[in-house]
Design an enzyme around this catalytic site. Structure first.
Site, PDB file in Angstrom:
ATOM      1  N   LYS A 296      28.970  72.107  36.921  1.00  0.00           N
ATOM      2  CA  LYS A 296      27.880  71.839  37.875  1.00  0.00           C
ATOM      3  C   LYS A 296      27.868  72.879  38.992  1.00  0.00           C
ATOM      4  CE  LYS A 296      29.581  67.737  38.890  1.00  0.00           C
ATOM      5  NZ  LYS A 296      30.836  67.712  38.106  1.00  0.00           N
TER       6      LYS A 296
ATOM      7  N   ARG B 169      26.206  58.983  42.096  1.00  0.00           N
ATOM      8  CA  ARG B 169      27.310  58.654  41.193  1.00  0.00           C
ATOM      9  C   ARG B 169      27.428  57.167  40.930  1.00  0.00           C
ATOM     10  NH1 ARG B 169      30.579  63.779  42.666  1.00  0.00           N
ATOM     11  NH2 ARG B 169      32.458  63.517  41.453  1.00  0.00           N
TER      12      ARG B 169
ATOM     13  N   ARG C  45      41.165  76.576  38.147  1.00  0.00           N
ATOM     14  CA  ARG C  45      40.104  76.912  39.120  1.00  0.00           C
ATOM     15  C   ARG C  45      40.667  77.353  40.468  1.00  0.00           C
ATOM     16  NH1 ARG C  45      35.432  72.706  40.347  1.00  0.00           N
ATOM     17  NH2 ARG C  45      37.209  71.278  40.532  1.00  0.00           N
TER      18      ARG C  45
ATOM     19  N   ARG D 161      41.850  73.462  44.946  1.00  0.00           N
ATOM     20  CA  ARG D 161      41.516  72.167  45.513  1.00  0.00           C
ATOM     21  C   ARG D 161      42.696  71.227  45.360  1.00  0.00           C
ATOM     22  NH1 ARG D 161      35.630  70.510  43.280  1.00  0.00           N
ATOM     23  NH2 ARG D 161      36.672  68.480  43.116  1.00  0.00           N
TER      24      ARG D 161
ATOM     25  N   ARG E 229      39.825  60.986  38.359  1.00  0.00           N
ATOM     26  CA  ARG E 229      38.431  61.437  38.531  1.00  0.00           C
ATOM     27  C   ARG E 229      37.646  61.196  37.243  1.00  0.00           C
ATOM     28  NH1 ARG E 229      39.807  67.351  40.248  1.00  0.00           N
ATOM     29  NH2 ARG E 229      37.558  67.719  40.165  1.00  0.00           N
TER      30      ARG E 229
HETATM   31  P1  AP5 Z   1      32.893  73.961  38.172  1.00  0.00           P
HETATM   32  O1  AP5 Z   1      31.528  74.492  37.899  1.00  0.00           O
HETATM   33  O2  AP5 Z   1      33.490  74.271  39.493  1.00  0.00           O
HETATM   34  O3  AP5 Z   1      32.953  72.392  37.870  1.00  0.00           O
HETATM   35  P2  AP5 Z   1      32.147  71.174  38.494  1.00  0.00           P
HETATM   36  O4  AP5 Z   1      31.304  70.566  37.423  1.00  0.00           O
HETATM   37  O5  AP5 Z   1      31.451  71.581  39.743  1.00  0.00           O
HETATM   38  O6  AP5 Z   1      33.347  70.156  38.716  1.00  0.00           O
HETATM   39  P3  AP5 Z   1      33.990  69.516  40.019  1.00  0.00           P
HETATM   40  O7  AP5 Z   1      35.453  69.404  39.762  1.00  0.00           O
HETATM   41  O8  AP5 Z   1      33.563  70.208  41.256  1.00  0.00           O
HETATM   42  O9  AP5 Z   1      33.309  68.089  39.939  1.00  0.00           O
HETATM   43  P4  AP5 Z   1      33.778  66.782  40.563  1.00  0.00           P
HETATM   44  O10 AP5 Z   1      32.626  65.906  40.276  1.00  0.00           O
HETATM   45  O11 AP5 Z   1      35.094  66.290  40.112  1.00  0.00           O
HETATM   46  O12 AP5 Z   1      34.025  67.145  42.100  1.00  0.00           O
HETATM   47  P5  AP5 Z   1      33.155  66.956  43.407  1.00  0.00           P
HETATM   48  O13 AP5 Z   1      33.438  68.103  44.280  1.00  0.00           O
HETATM   49  O14 AP5 Z   1      31.742  66.660  43.055  1.00  0.00           O
HETATM   50  O15 AP5 Z   1      33.853  74.500  37.001  1.00  0.00           O
HETATM   51  C1  AP5 Z   1      35.241  74.187  36.976  1.00  0.00           C
HETATM   52  C2  AP5 Z   1      36.051  75.405  36.508  1.00  0.00           C
HETATM   53  O16 AP5 Z   1      35.669  75.756  35.176  1.00  0.00           O
HETATM   54  C3  AP5 Z   1      35.807  76.660  37.364  1.00  0.00           C
HETATM   55  O17 AP5 Z   1      37.012  77.347  37.494  1.00  0.00           O
HETATM   56  C4  AP5 Z   1      34.798  77.476  36.536  1.00  0.00           C
HETATM   57  O18 AP5 Z   1      34.971  78.873  36.741  1.00  0.00           O
HETATM   58  C5  AP5 Z   1      35.124  77.076  35.099  1.00  0.00           C
HETATM   59  N1  AP5 Z   1      33.920  76.980  34.262  1.00  0.00           N
HETATM   60  C6  AP5 Z   1      32.689  76.496  34.630  1.00  0.00           C
HETATM   61  N2  AP5 Z   1      31.831  76.528  33.587  1.00  0.00           N
HETATM   62  C7  AP5 Z   1      32.533  77.052  32.529  1.00  0.00           C
HETATM   63  C8  AP5 Z   1      32.191  77.320  31.160  1.00  0.00           C
HETATM   64  N3  AP5 Z   1      30.949  77.074  30.686  1.00  0.00           N
HETATM   65  N4  AP5 Z   1      33.156  77.826  30.359  1.00  0.00           N
HETATM   66  C9  AP5 Z   1      34.405  78.088  30.842  1.00  0.00           C
HETATM   67  N5  AP5 Z   1      34.778  77.851  32.134  1.00  0.00           N
HETATM   68  C10 AP5 Z   1      33.859  77.333  32.963  1.00  0.00           C
HETATM   69  O19 AP5 Z   1      33.757  65.632  44.021  1.00  0.00           O
HETATM   70  C11 AP5 Z   1      35.071  65.611  44.540  1.00  0.00           C
HETATM   71  C12 AP5 Z   1      35.367  64.221  45.130  1.00  0.00           C
HETATM   72  O20 AP5 Z   1      34.462  63.941  46.225  1.00  0.00           O
HETATM   73  C13 AP5 Z   1      35.202  63.025  44.195  1.00  0.00           C
HETATM   74  O21 AP5 Z   1      36.357  62.827  43.417  1.00  0.00           O
HETATM   75  C14 AP5 Z   1      34.929  61.899  45.177  1.00  0.00           C
HETATM   76  O22 AP5 Z   1      36.126  61.468  45.800  1.00  0.00           O
HETATM   77  C15 AP5 Z   1      34.077  62.566  46.239  1.00  0.00           C
HETATM   78  N6  AP5 Z   1      32.628  62.491  45.957  1.00  0.00           N
HETATM   79  C16 AP5 Z   1      31.775  63.541  45.745  1.00  0.00           C
HETATM   80  N7  AP5 Z   1      30.517  63.110  45.535  1.00  0.00           N
HETATM   81  C17 AP5 Z   1      30.566  61.754  45.618  1.00  0.00           C
HETATM   82  C18 AP5 Z   1      29.585  60.720  45.480  1.00  0.00           C
HETATM   83  N8  AP5 Z   1      28.295  60.999  45.206  1.00  0.00           N
HETATM   84  N9  AP5 Z   1      29.986  59.420  45.619  1.00  0.00           N
HETATM   85  C19 AP5 Z   1      31.271  59.109  45.908  1.00  0.00           C
HETATM   86  N10 AP5 Z   1      32.252  60.043  46.044  1.00  0.00           N
HETATM   87  C20 AP5 Z   1      31.903  61.344  45.907  1.00  0.00           C
HETATM   88 ZN    ZN Z   2      31.734  71.074  41.806  1.00  0.00          ZN
END
Ligand code: AP5
Ligand code: ZN
Length: 214
Positions: free
Chosen positions: A13, A88, A127, A160, A171
């Site tokens: 994402k 979410r 990452r 992170r 997660r």
């Molecule tokens: P990357 O693109 O960074 O992954 P991502 O989908 O953004 O995953 P996240 O880990 O950021 O998602 P998340 O939902 O767990 O975390 P969030 O910050 O939203 O890619 C990951 C890695 O893979 C990178 O190194 C990249 O280079 C590599 N990569 C990407 N695409 C690739 C491909 N096609 N092939 C190979 N490699 C690839 O949330 C964190 C925390 O915040 C949650 O746990 C929760 O506590 C809280 N939170 C956030 N939003 C909410 C909400 N709406 N409600 C409640 N709590 C929330």
């Molecule tokens: Zn992300």
């Protein structure tokens, strides 16, 4: 365009968002990024969110709904937006509908980053991110020019706190129990979900996104 990105941790994402954002002049609202900034700055919001985030649990609906409601007012979001990691839960989806109704707009597409869990641990544990810009790298799949250093600013990269195999488990559990079944169903009923093959290399995923949006 008004887009929602749904997918498990590491599904891409945050990698695809800057590309889509630039192409369509949208703002990128990632609740995770906003919450991490609040935690780092020790704001009242950050203090409340910290513990759940470190455990890989969802932060309360009220907190995230509040930050999105505020962020949607930004001038850069008026032409359209990418919601990355929000909604979410069903409560968040319903609140979003209310917020958009008040503004007289609606969601155009929900991009579902579909991918098997098995691939995600390697993506997450490799990452590295540049905190102030949100740019992310991967030791194997997207290495920076100099290890540990941001290509653009020369500043150090960090990992992170929740990017460990153990926290990833929580997660993923939160995603499969609280988000995936209900949020995809909510938007499927509105017939706006597009499924992506998120296991493909980044440029191929970008091409799929462009096809959906064209
Ligand atoms: P990357 O693109 O960074 O992954 P991502 O989908 O953004 O995953 P996240 O880990 O950021 O998602 P998340 O939902 O767990 O975390 P969030 O910050 O939203 O890619 C990951 C890695 O893979 C990178 O190194 C990249 O280079 C590599 N990569 C990407 N695409 C690739 C491909 N096609 N092939 C190979 N490699 C690839 O949330 C964190 C925390 O915040 C949650 O746990 C929760 O506590 C809280 N939170 C956030 N939003 C909410 C909400 N709406 N409600 C409640 N709590 C929330
Ligand atoms: Zn992300």
């Amino acid at each position: 365009k008004r887009l929602i990105l749904v997918g498990p941790p590491g599904s891409g994402k945050g990698t695809q968002s800057p590309i889509i954002k630039d192409e369509y002049c949208l703002c990128h609202l990632a609740t995770g990024d906003m919450l991490r900034a609040a935690v780092a700055a020790k704001t009242p919001l950050g203090v409340k969110a910290k513990e759940a985030m470190e455990k890989g649990l969802l932060v309360s609906d009220d907190l995230v709904v509040g930050i999105i409601n505020e962020a949607l007012e930004k001038p850069s979001c008026q032409k359209g937006f990418i919601l990355d990691g929000f909604p979410r839960t069903v409560v968040q989806a319903e609140k979003l509908d209310e917020m958009l109704k008040r503004r007289g707009v609606k969601v155009d597409k929900v991009l579902n980053f579909a991918i098997d869990d098995e691939i995600l641990e390697e993506r997450i544990t490799g990452r590295w991110i540049h905190p102030s810009s949100g740019r992310s790298y991967h030791t194997k799949f997207a290495p920076p020019k100099v290890p540990g250093i941001d290509d653009v600013t020369g500043e150090p990269l960090v990992q992170r706190k929740d990017d460990t195999a153990a926290v990833l488990k929580s997660r993923l559990e939160a995603f499969h129990k609280q988000t995936e079944p209900v949020v995809i169903d909510y938007y499927s009923k509105k017939r706006i979900v597009a499924n992506l093959h998120a296991e493909k290399p980044p440029p191929e995923v970008t091409a799929e996104v462009q096809k959906v949006l064209s």
